[in-house]
Design an enzyme around this catalytic site. Structure first.
Site, PDB file in Angstrom:
ATOM      1  CD  GLN A  91      39.975  27.035  40.308  1.00 27.12           C
ATOM      2  OE1 GLN A  91      39.933  27.583  39.208  1.00 27.12           O
ATOM      3  NE2 GLN A  91      39.631  25.771  40.478  1.00 27.12           N
ATOM      4  CG  HIS A  92      41.363  28.267  47.431  1.00 31.31           C
ATOM      5  ND1 HIS A  92      42.436  28.975  47.910  1.00 31.31           N
ATOM      6  CD2 HIS A  92      40.272  28.781  48.060  1.00 31.31           C
ATOM      7  CE1 HIS A  92      42.027  29.875  48.785  1.00 31.31           C
ATOM      8  NE2 HIS A  92      40.719  29.780  48.888  1.00 31.31           N
ATOM      9  CB  ILE A  93      43.694  25.163  41.658  1.00 29.89           C
ATOM     10  CG1 ILE A  93      43.803  23.884  40.841  1.00 29.89           C
ATOM     11  CG2 ILE A  93      44.455  26.305  41.007  1.00 29.89           C
ATOM     12  CD1 ILE A  93      43.161  23.995  39.456  1.00 29.89           C
TER      13      ILE A  93
END
Length: 514
Positions: A281-283
């Protein structure tokens, strides 16, 4: 013979024997002087030669310090980017060594000493500003929990990575919640020294996989670094190595920084999924242990910050990007922007100080959502510390997180080195990674590739470089660490000619079900 005659004979015999025994052989005076002179000359020659040899050895020791990189064929071209303005201190092998020394990486093989020092600093008394919510009782409980995982060390060495195939949605760094955590605690790690087969001591010291407490890989992927290709590779490796993979649900906007409750909910969901598995995830980096939950294996990719900005600029100006979002998200997709926006080239954008191309130092919220902060994904969820653009404090925190938490931070700029390190440090997930990559290279190299790009002038690159100093330093730090991990595996020698993998010709039917 009379007694006196016999005694006289014996005395004469003894005198002859003594004369022979204690005889003195005369030497000419000149010969004695020559022998003494020769002895003195030999002694002086040996002294001078030994002293000179010692000096030469010291010189060679300094020159040969970065030999592990020269043996790998790592030159300034591999380490620096395209531009002439890059740091001089890593453009040569000796410069590489000096850079590693200055950042503490060359002595980084003493990781156990470093970790021991950190453990002492992380007691409730010495580290109170980070642990003011933790009691001494909890500290002991956490230590017992960590000790309970020691028996998994050899198994945990074989963990790690992400998956899937999906286009990156436009994202904003602005958090959509009011509360953002202010304290991003450092993680206290246990120190392990057990080597498993195929690992040497130096590689083991640089391997954080063994500190994982759960068979789960967390890939908090940085945008525009080639993460789609890695997820596609992971999808294939999952079928070979027996693990599941997943990614977050697509949305028009990504939340990079979350408040504490949302972090806790996400972690709880991930830890209840069947294992072994990987999630991407983009996180920003999440510290699992601050929620008293087991730590996963962290991995990520990086890219030259200037190339990332160029890639992002033209990625969000590609018509196919919006058509793809429309197909996936329907009415929730972002509408295609104006023609003026779509046709804006980066040189003009920077020259005219367009809001999309203005890089104000220490700015927390830039006018438009973009991915200019690569360090944010390693710094963590502390918005006050990690959000200021090109912040030195955020860069230093990101460095520390990479060194102590991440198993591997690779880059497609060094494909063979990255795949080799992933295979060796996280074999549970990455075994056969190079074979899978080269068998499907045509497909993997095209995943999410944007052909809508233009040549960027040297002037624009120089402006970007001046505004991305700390981002660039962090990027170079991660590459040096990757090279150290690779060099430790190879004992300073190549695995093969440039570590290229020779794969026999195959029929194309594997594309359908591989």
């Amino acid at each position: 013979m009379s007694l006196n005659a016999e005694r006289s004979y014996k005395m004469k015999l003894r005198d002859v024997e003594n004369a022979f025994k204690y005889r003195r052989i005369p030497y000419p005076k000149r010969s004695v002087e020559l022998i003494a002179l020769l002895a003195i000359s030999c002694t002086f020659f040996l002294f001078m030669h030994t002293n000179k040899l010692n000096s030469r050895l010291k010189e060679m020791e300094v020159k040969l310090q970065p030999s592990e990189f020269s043996a790998l064929g790592l030159t300034g071209n591999h380490i620096s980017g395209h531009d002439a303005g890059k740091h001089d201190d890593i453009n040569t092998l000796h410069g590489t060594y000096q850079y590693l020394k200055s950042t503490g990486q060359k002595v980084g093989y003493n990781v156990h000493d470093r970790r021991s020092s950190e453990e002492q600093l992380r007691t409730p008394t010495a580290h109170g500003h980070h642990h003011d919510h933790h009691s001494h009782h909890h500290h002991m409980h956490q230590q017992e929990k960590i000790d309970g995982h020691k028996h998994k060390a050899s198994h945990d060495k074989q963990l790690a990575v992400p998956d899937n195939k999906h286009k990156e949605d436009e994202v904003h760094y602005e958090d959509d919640e009011d509360e953002v955590e202010e304290n991003d605690d450092d993680l206290a790690n246990d120190v392990g020294t057990t080597d498993s087969e195929g690992f040497n001591f130096k590689a083991d010291l640089l391997n954080n996989t063994k500190y994982a407490e759960v068979d789960f890989v967390f890939f908090n992927r940085v945008p525009k670094v080639g993460s789609q290709s890695l997820m596609e590779l992971m999808a294939r490796l999952g079928k070979i190595n027996g693990f599941t993979h997943a990614r977050n649900k697509g949305s028009a906007h990504e939340t990079i920084v979350m408040n504490k409750q949302r972090q806790n909910d996400l972690i709880a969901d991930l830890l209840t999924r069947p294992k072994p598995h990987i999630y991407s995830q983009h996180i920003a980096y999440i510290n699992f242990t601050r929620f008293h939950l087991p730590k996963p294996i962290y991995i990520n990719l990086i890219r030259d910050p200037i190339d990332r900005i160029i890639s992002w600029h033209y990625y969000i100006r590609a018509p196919w990007y919006y058509r793809d979002m429309q197909a996936k998200l329907g009415e929730n997709a972002i509408p295609m922007p104006s023609e003026e926006f779509m046709n804006l080239d980066l040189d003009t954008c920077v020259r005219n100080h367009d809001p999309h191309c203005t890089f104000t130092q220490m700015q927390i919220k830039n006018p438009v959502g973009d991915h200019r902060r690569q360090t944010l994904f390693f710094c963590g969820m502390n918005q006050k510390l990690c959000m200021p653009f090109n912040s030195e404090a955020a860069m230093q925190k990101a460095k520390r997180t990479v060194e102590t938490e991440y198993a591997v931070v690779g880059t497609w700029e060094d494909t063979n080195i990255t795949l080799s390190v992933l295979e060796a440090y996280i074999p549970r997930y990455f075994r056969n990674a190079k074979v899978a990559y080269y068998l499907g290279k045509d497909r993997l190299s095209r995943v999410n590739r944007n052909n809508v790009t233009r040549i960027v002038s040297d002037e624009t690159r120089l402006i970007l470089r001046k505004n991305l100093t700390n981002e660039i330093e962090f990027y170079e730090f991660c590459k040096q660490r990757l090279y150290l991990q690779y060099a430790a595996l190879s004992h300073g020698k190549r695995f093969g000619e440039d570590d290229y993998l020779l794969v026999p010709e195959q029929q194309n039917e594997y594309n359908e079900d591989y």
